[in-house]
Design a protein around this motif. Structure first.
Motif, PDB file in Angstrom:
ATOM      1  N   SER A 240       0.853  -1.179   0.000  1.00 28.25           N
ATOM      2  CA  SER A 240       0.000   0.000   0.000  1.00 28.25           C
ATOM      3  C   SER A 240       0.890   1.230   0.000  1.00 28.25           C
ATOM      4  CB  SER A 240      -0.921   0.014   1.225  1.00 28.25           C
ATOM      5  OG  SER A 240      -1.759   1.142   1.208  1.00 28.25           O
ATOM      6  N   PRO A 241       0.716   2.129  -0.974  1.00 24.62           N
ATOM      7  CA  PRO A 241       1.613   3.285  -1.068  1.00 24.62           C
ATOM      8  C   PRO A 241       1.522   4.178   0.160  1.00 24.62           C
ATOM      9  CG  PRO A 241       0.343   3.009  -3.090  1.00 24.62           C
ATOM     10  CD  PRO A 241      -0.261   2.094  -2.073  1.00 24.62           C
ATOM     11  N   ALA A 242       2.627   4.833   0.443  1.00 19.85           N
ATOM     12  CA  ALA A 242       2.612   5.888   1.442  1.00 19.85           C
ATOM     13  C   ALA A 242       1.883   7.099   0.847  1.00 19.85           C
ATOM     14  CB  ALA A 242       4.034   6.257   1.823  1.00 19.85           C
ATOM     15  N   THR A 243       1.707   8.138   1.649  1.00 22.04           N
ATOM     16  CA  THR A 243       1.107   9.370   1.129  1.00 22.04           C
ATOM     17  C   THR A 243       1.888   9.832  -0.097  1.00 22.04           C
ATOM     18  OG1 THR A 243       0.315  10.030   3.302  1.00 22.04           O
ATOM     19  CG2 THR A 243       0.579  11.779   1.655  1.00 22.04           C
ATOM     20  N   SER A 244       1.157  10.145  -1.161  1.00 26.95           N
ATOM     21  CA  SER A 244       1.813  10.487  -2.426  1.00 26.95           C
ATOM     22  C   SER A 244       1.073  11.627  -3.108  1.00 26.95           C
ATOM     23  CB  SER A 244       1.850   9.262  -3.344  1.00 26.95           C
ATOM     24  OG  SER A 244       2.465   9.583  -4.571  1.00 26.95           O
ATOM     25  N   SER A 245       1.828  12.478  -3.787  1.00 28.90           N
ATOM     26  CA  SER A 245       1.220  13.534  -4.597  1.00 28.90           C
ATOM     27  C   SER A 245       2.112  13.800  -5.804  1.00 28.90           C
ATOM     28  CB  SER A 245       1.026  14.817  -3.793  1.00 28.90           C
ATOM     29  OG  SER A 245       2.268  15.376  -3.412  1.00 28.90           O
ATOM     30  N   VAL A 246       1.479  13.985  -6.944  1.00 29.29           N
ATOM     31  CA  VAL A 246       2.207  14.187  -8.196  1.00 29.29           C
ATOM     32  C   VAL A 246       1.489  15.256  -9.034  1.00 29.29           C
ATOM     33  CG1 VAL A 246       3.264  11.906  -8.366  1.00 29.29           C
ATOM     34  CG2 VAL A 246       0.929  12.246  -9.180  1.00 29.29           C
ATOM     35  N   PHE A 247       2.235  15.902  -9.912  1.00 29.88           N
ATOM     36  CA  PHE A 247       1.687  16.881 -10.832  1.00 29.88           C
ATOM     37  C   PHE A 247       1.676  16.304 -12.236  1.00 29.88           C
ATOM     38  CE2 PHE A 247       3.031  19.520  -7.310  1.00 29.88           C
ATOM     39  CZ  PHE A 247       1.979  20.420  -7.190  1.00 29.88           C
ATOM     40  N   GLY A 314       5.443   3.360  -7.873  1.00 29.98           N
ATOM     41  CA  GLY A 314       6.376   4.316  -7.303  1.00 29.98           C
ATOM     42  C   GLY A 314       7.189   3.694  -6.187  1.00 29.98           C
ATOM     43  N   THR A 315       7.689   4.572  -5.316  1.00 30.52           N
ATOM     44  CA  THR A 315       8.559   4.150  -4.223  1.00 30.52           C
ATOM     45  C   THR A 315       8.013   4.673  -2.908  1.00 30.52           C
ATOM     46  OG1 THR A 315      10.472   4.232  -5.691  1.00 30.52           O
ATOM     47  CG2 THR A 315      10.910   4.199  -3.339  1.00 30.52           C
ATOM     48  N   GLY A 316       8.003   3.814  -1.891  1.00 30.56           N
ATOM     49  CA  GLY A 316       7.553   4.216  -0.574  1.00 30.56           C
ATOM     50  C   GLY A 316       6.211   3.619  -0.224  1.00 30.56           C
ATOM     51  N   VAL A 317       6.186   2.751   0.797  1.00 28.06           N
ATOM     52  CA  VAL A 317       4.945   2.102   1.204  1.00 28.06           C
ATOM     53  C   VAL A 317       4.537   2.581   2.594  1.00 28.06           C
ATOM     54  CG1 VAL A 317       5.367   0.076  -0.223  1.00 28.06           C
ATOM     55  CG2 VAL A 317       6.209   0.109   2.142  1.00 28.06           C
TER      56      VAL A 317
END
Length: 396
Positions: A240-247, A314-317
């Protein structure tokens, strides 16, 4: 009693000049807008600007009446064109304006048709005139008849069939036709004198208009870390991904249909959309959506449900993730993830249409979307440019 009457009369006298005072600021803004729209040949916008100029209660210039006359000509509102030319000539004797006025009087007749709005009559003509402005005037009459059941304006001289009744229009001569309140007589398509010519541009069937819409613009996509822990059959946790935000950007295409001509006009829209976010994390979201649309003036508001599928990698769970990995050699922030998510959601947009290009308007909108896969939420916020239908509004 006399004293009260005196006070009332004095109050009315004092209030009247303020009530009828010229709105200078609005007059100046609309003057510049009318000129700018005319330079872009956005005649629907010029028409709206002219009508709003009249409401400022300011004295209009000759060129403003002439631009109003030209917008009326392009839209087929011939009687409005004639009245505006007359106003311009009262201020200044212009040979070109006088020639246009004489041309209208020589080719058009004043027509009043009263029909049943519950069963709008059709307007038929065997052979359409060659002149484009005369064709436009017939289209405008058909559109008003389809919407209101009645018409008060001008038509090119000739023979028409309205709701099964013969209407003879002579140049310079007024004519009235009151239709009986009954169903329109069926016209036999095989009779040559009943041919309709090109279909009217007015509303057909359920929808007042039905045209495509397209939007594109920059966006932000984010998803907060979920506290819902999912354990797989092997005893380890599901990625499960960690908190993520992308543009990235958002793109959508569909269609909008008008339900009313009122103010505000109401409609519905439906289509497909794509939102992409790129960086250390990558997200691709595809959605199907339907919206309820409110169109007050040049503003546009839309809200409705959507169903979205999203692929992310992506990277970071999540901080709680544990599959027995060594936190020193395999820290959670370095672990790779990928997967799918899907679920229902909602989207909402608010915007303004600053540009007209018949039958569309350019729109700038700010808004966003939300959807949930049952475990976590996904949000997007975007600013987008687009093309939407121009709402036909009848003022004549």
């Amino acid at each position: 009693m006399t004293g009260i009457r005196t006070v009332v009369i004095a109050a009315i006298a004092l209030a009247s000049p303020a009530a009828w005072a010229c709105d200078e600021a609005e007059y100046q803004r609309l003057s510049e807008e009318q000129t700018r729209l005319a330079q872009r040949n956005a005649w629907s916008g010029v028409e709206r600007a002219y009508q709003r100029l009249l409401k400022t209660r300011c004295e209009l210039r000759v060129d403003q009446h002439q631009l109003g006359a030209e917008s009326a000509r392009v839209l087929g509102k011939t009687f409005d064109q004639l009245e505006r030319l007359q106003l311009a000539l009262e201020l200044e004797d212009d040979p070109e304006a006088r020639a246009q006025l004489e041309s209208i009087e020589a080719a058009f007749g004043r027509v009043k048709i009263k029909g049943d709005p519950r069963r709008p009559p059709t307007l038929l003509r065997d052979v359409l005139p060659f002149a484009p402005d005369q064709q436009k005037s017939i289209e405008w009459a058909r559109t008003l008849l389809a919407e209101t059941g009645s018409f008060d304006g001008m038509l090119p001289a000739g023979e028409y069939v309205v709701g099964g009744e013969l209407l003879l229009v002579e140049a310079g001569q007024p004519v009235e036709l009151a239709l009986p309140r009954r169903r329109n007589r069926v016209v036999d398509d095989t009779e040559p004198d009943q041919r309709e010519g090109p279909a009217p541009s007015g509303p057909k069937g359920t929808f007042r208009y039905l045209l495509p819409i397209v939007h594109i613009g920059p966006s932000w996509l984010g998803t907060p870390e979920t506290n819902r822990i999912t354990t797989l059959s092997d005893g380890g946790h599901q990625f499960s991904p960690a908190t993520s935000s992308v543009f990235g950007f958002t793109l959508s295409a569909g269609a909008e249909a008008g339900l009313t001509y009122g103010e505000p006009a109401l409609g519905v829209a439906a289509g497909l959309g794509y939102t992409g976010g790129y960086g250390l994390d990558t997200f691709h979201a595809v959605s199907a959506w339907s919206l309820f649309v409110v169109r007050p003036g040049d503003a546009r508001f839309a809200i409705g449900p959507q169903y979205q599928m999203l692929f992310g990698s992506g990277t970071g769970v999540a901080d709680w993730f544990d599959r027995g990995q060594d936190p020193t050699s395999q820290p959670r922030e370095d672990l790779r993830y990928s997967g799918w998510a899907w679920g229902p959601g909602l989207q909402a947009w608010a915007g303004y249409c600053p540009v007209d290009f018949e039958p569309f308007q350019g729109v700038v909108e700010l808004g966003g979307t939300w959807h949930s896969d049952g475990a976590r939420s996904y949000f997007t916020v975007g600013l987008r440019l687009g093309i939407v239908p121009r709402v036909p509004r009848f003022n004549g």
